[in-house]
Structures are given as structure tokens and as C-alpha cells.
Design a protein around this motif. Sequence first.
Motif, PDB file in Angstrom:
ATOM      1  N   LEU A  18       0.835  -1.208   0.000  1.00 26.64           N
ATOM      2  CA  LEU A  18       0.000   0.000   0.000  1.00 26.64           C
ATOM      3  C   LEU A  18       0.868   1.255   0.000  1.00 26.64           C
ATOM      4  O   LEU A  18       1.840   1.359   0.748  1.00 26.64           O
ATOM      5  CB  LEU A  18      -0.889  -0.011   1.246  1.00 26.64           C
ATOM      6  CG  LEU A  18      -1.812   1.188   1.417  1.00 26.64           C
ATOM      7  CD1 LEU A  18      -2.914   1.203   0.368  1.00 26.64           C
ATOM      8  CD2 LEU A  18      -2.423   1.191   2.817  1.00 26.64           C
ATOM      9  N   VAL A  19       0.496   2.202  -0.846  1.00 26.26           N
ATOM     10  CA  VAL A  19       1.176   3.497  -0.894  1.00 26.26           C
ATOM     11  C   VAL A  19       0.290   4.588  -0.295  1.00 26.26           C
ATOM     12  O   VAL A  19       0.757   5.452   0.438  1.00 26.26           O
ATOM     13  CB  VAL A  19       1.554   3.839  -2.358  1.00 26.26           C
ATOM     14  CG1 VAL A  19       2.114   5.250  -2.470  1.00 26.26           C
ATOM     15  CG2 VAL A  19       2.544   2.813  -2.910  1.00 26.26           C
ATOM     16  N   ALA A  35       9.977   1.475 -13.625  1.00 29.36           N
ATOM     17  CA  ALA A  35      10.755   2.667 -13.274  1.00 29.36           C
ATOM     18  C   ALA A  35      10.935   2.656 -11.754  1.00 29.36           C
ATOM     19  O   ALA A  35      10.235   1.906 -11.061  1.00 29.36           O
ATOM     20  CB  ALA A  35      10.003   3.918 -13.726  1.00 29.36           C
ATOM     21  N   PRO A  36      11.864   3.483 -11.226  1.00 28.25           N
ATOM     22  CA  PRO A  36      12.053   3.509  -9.770  1.00 28.25           C
ATOM     23  C   PRO A  36      10.753   3.789  -9.007  1.00 28.25           C
ATOM     24  O   PRO A  36      10.545   3.235  -7.924  1.00 28.25           O
ATOM     25  CB  PRO A  36      13.079   4.631  -9.580  1.00 28.25           C
ATOM     26  CG  PRO A  36      13.874   4.615 -10.854  1.00 28.25           C
ATOM     27  CD  PRO A  36      12.872   4.295 -11.933  1.00 28.25           C
ATOM     28  N   THR A  37       9.919   4.665  -9.540  1.00 27.10           N
ATOM     29  CA  THR A  37       8.547   4.793  -9.014  1.00 27.10           C
ATOM     30  C   THR A  37       7.584   4.223 -10.038  1.00 27.10           C
ATOM     31  O   THR A  37       7.574   4.659 -11.202  1.00 27.10           O
ATOM     32  CB  THR A  37       8.190   6.269  -8.720  1.00 27.10           C
ATOM     33  OG1 THR A  37       8.846   6.683  -7.528  1.00 27.10           O
ATOM     34  CG2 THR A  37       6.681   6.441  -8.512  1.00 27.10           C
ATOM     35  N   LEU A  66      -5.255  13.160  -8.855  1.00 25.44           N
ATOM     36  CA  LEU A  66      -4.759  14.011  -7.767  1.00 25.44           C
ATOM     37  C   LEU A  66      -3.920  13.198  -6.788  1.00 25.44           C
ATOM     38  O   LEU A  66      -2.908  13.699  -6.266  1.00 25.44           O
ATOM     39  CB  LEU A  66      -5.932  14.676  -7.046  1.00 25.44           C
ATOM     40  CG  LEU A  66      -6.640  15.777  -7.853  1.00 25.44           C
ATOM     41  CD1 LEU A  66      -7.904  16.221  -7.135  1.00 25.44           C
ATOM     42  CD2 LEU A  66      -5.707  16.953  -8.099  1.00 25.44           C
ATOM     43  N   ALA A  67      -4.297  11.942  -6.552  1.00 26.53           N
ATOM     44  CA  ALA A  67      -3.481  11.085  -5.680  1.00 26.53           C
ATOM     45  C   ALA A  67      -2.127  10.838  -6.324  1.00 26.53           C
ATOM     46  O   ALA A  67      -1.091  10.852  -5.638  1.00 26.53           O
ATOM     47  CB  ALA A  67      -4.209   9.760  -5.422  1.00 26.53           C
ATOM     48  N   ALA A  68      -2.104  10.628  -7.647  1.00 27.89           N
ATOM     49  CA  ALA A  68      -0.829  10.439  -8.351  1.00 27.89           C
ATOM     50  C   ALA A  68       0.064  11.670  -8.156  1.00 27.89           C
ATOM     51  O   ALA A  68       1.269  11.542  -7.851  1.00 27.89           O
ATOM     52  CB  ALA A  68      -1.079  10.188  -9.833  1.00 27.89           C
ATOM     53  N   GLU A  74       5.404  13.777  -2.909  1.00 23.24           N
ATOM     54  CA  GLU A  74       6.016  13.193  -1.706  1.00 23.24           C
ATOM     55  C   GLU A  74       7.304  12.441  -2.037  1.00 23.24           C
ATOM     56  O   GLU A  74       8.215  12.377  -1.224  1.00 23.24           O
ATOM     57  CB  GLU A  74       5.028  12.240  -1.030  1.00 23.24           C
ATOM     58  CG  GLU A  74       3.924  12.977  -0.295  1.00 23.24           C
ATOM     59  CD  GLU A  74       2.746  12.074   0.096  1.00 23.24           C
ATOM     60  OE1 GLU A  74       1.743  12.630   0.549  1.00 23.24           O
ATOM     61  OE2 GLU A  74       2.835  10.843  -0.066  1.00 23.24           O
ATOM     62  N   ARG A  75       7.373  11.871  -3.223  1.00 19.67           N
ATOM     63  CA  ARG A  75       8.569  11.096  -3.611  1.00 19.67           C
ATOM     64  C   ARG A  75       9.640  11.945  -4.270  1.00 19.67           C
ATOM     65  O   ARG A  75      10.703  11.424  -4.640  1.00 19.67           O
ATOM     66  CB  ARG A  75       8.161   9.967  -4.547  1.00 19.67           C
ATOM     67  CG  ARG A  75       7.283   8.955  -3.834  1.00 19.67           C
ATOM     68  CD  ARG A  75       7.311   7.636  -4.506  1.00 19.67           C
ATOM     69  NE  ARG A  75       6.600   6.652  -3.703  1.00 19.67           N
ATOM     70  CZ  ARG A  75       6.542   5.359  -3.994  1.00 19.67           C
ATOM     71  NH1 ARG A  75       7.162   4.895  -5.055  1.00 19.67           N
ATOM     72  NH2 ARG A  75       5.892   4.531  -3.212  1.00 19.67           N
TER      73      ARG A  75
END
Length: 113
Positions: A18-19, A35-37, A66-68, A74-75
Motif C-alpha cells: 500500500l502506498v 521505473a524507480p517509481t 490528484l493522488a498520483a 512526496e517522492r
Amino acid sequence: MVDCLFCKIIDGKIPSKLVYQDEQVYAFEDIDPKAPTHVLIVPKKHLAGLKEAGAEHAEMIGRCHLAAAQIARERGIEDGYRTVTNVGPRSGQSVFHLHVHLVGGRDLSWPPG
Ligand code: 5GP
Ligand code: ZN
């Protein structure tokens, strides 16, 4: 929906990393990251894909994007990321529960394949 992989993930019947989640959205790490993310953001309510969407789904689709954007912030990957929704088998859509791929953390070529 009973036989949907992502519905089972949302229900906790299949494990996932979960993210993020809220009332409408569930986000988790892709099992085969490109990809790294590479995070998948899905509406908690089942919807097969973008071509099945109507005006009543506008909020859930917007909330996924919007969550993306929030996860990317954050990342620390706001120097370049991509949100992708594959639509239909010819595009590579393999899971028929609407999802936004958040891909970033490396250079991304354009146009995509
Ligand atoms: P699509 O090909 O439909 O655009 O994207 C489906 C994505 O789901 C793929 O990137 C694939 O790696 C991912 N995926 C498939 N099965 C699982 C699973 O069981 N768990 C997770 N976390 N991701 C999955
Ligand atoms: Zn589903």
C-alpha cells in the motif's frame, strides 16, 4: 466485482504494498515496476476502464490523478513523471479495473511505444 484482480487487492484478499488510500482511491506498488517509481492508483469502486466511464465517474477519475500528483510530490519526482491509463487490449491494458500508472524517477522517452 468478484473476479477482478484489483478488487481483490483492494479487499485485502491478495496482498499488495500500500502506498496511499482514502475513501475513493487505493494506490499500491506495481508488482513489475518499469521505473524507480511505479505506483498503480485505482478507484475503490470497480470500473472496467476509461471507455466504460461516464460523467458519474468524473470525481473518482479526478481523485486518482490528484493522488498520483500527491505521491509524486512526496517522492520528489516532480522533475518528470508520467500518468498513464492504458485503454483496451491493443494499448496493453491487461487488468480491466481502471487504473492510473504513476511512472517516474528516471528519464522518460516520448512518444511512448
Ligand atoms: P495494464 O497492463 O492493465 O495497464 O496494467 C496492469 C498492471 O498491473 C501491470 O503493470 C502489472 O505489472 C500490474 N499487476 C498485475 N498483477 C499484479 C498484482 O498481482 N499485484 C500488483 N501489485 N500489480 C500487478
Ligand atoms: Zn475491480
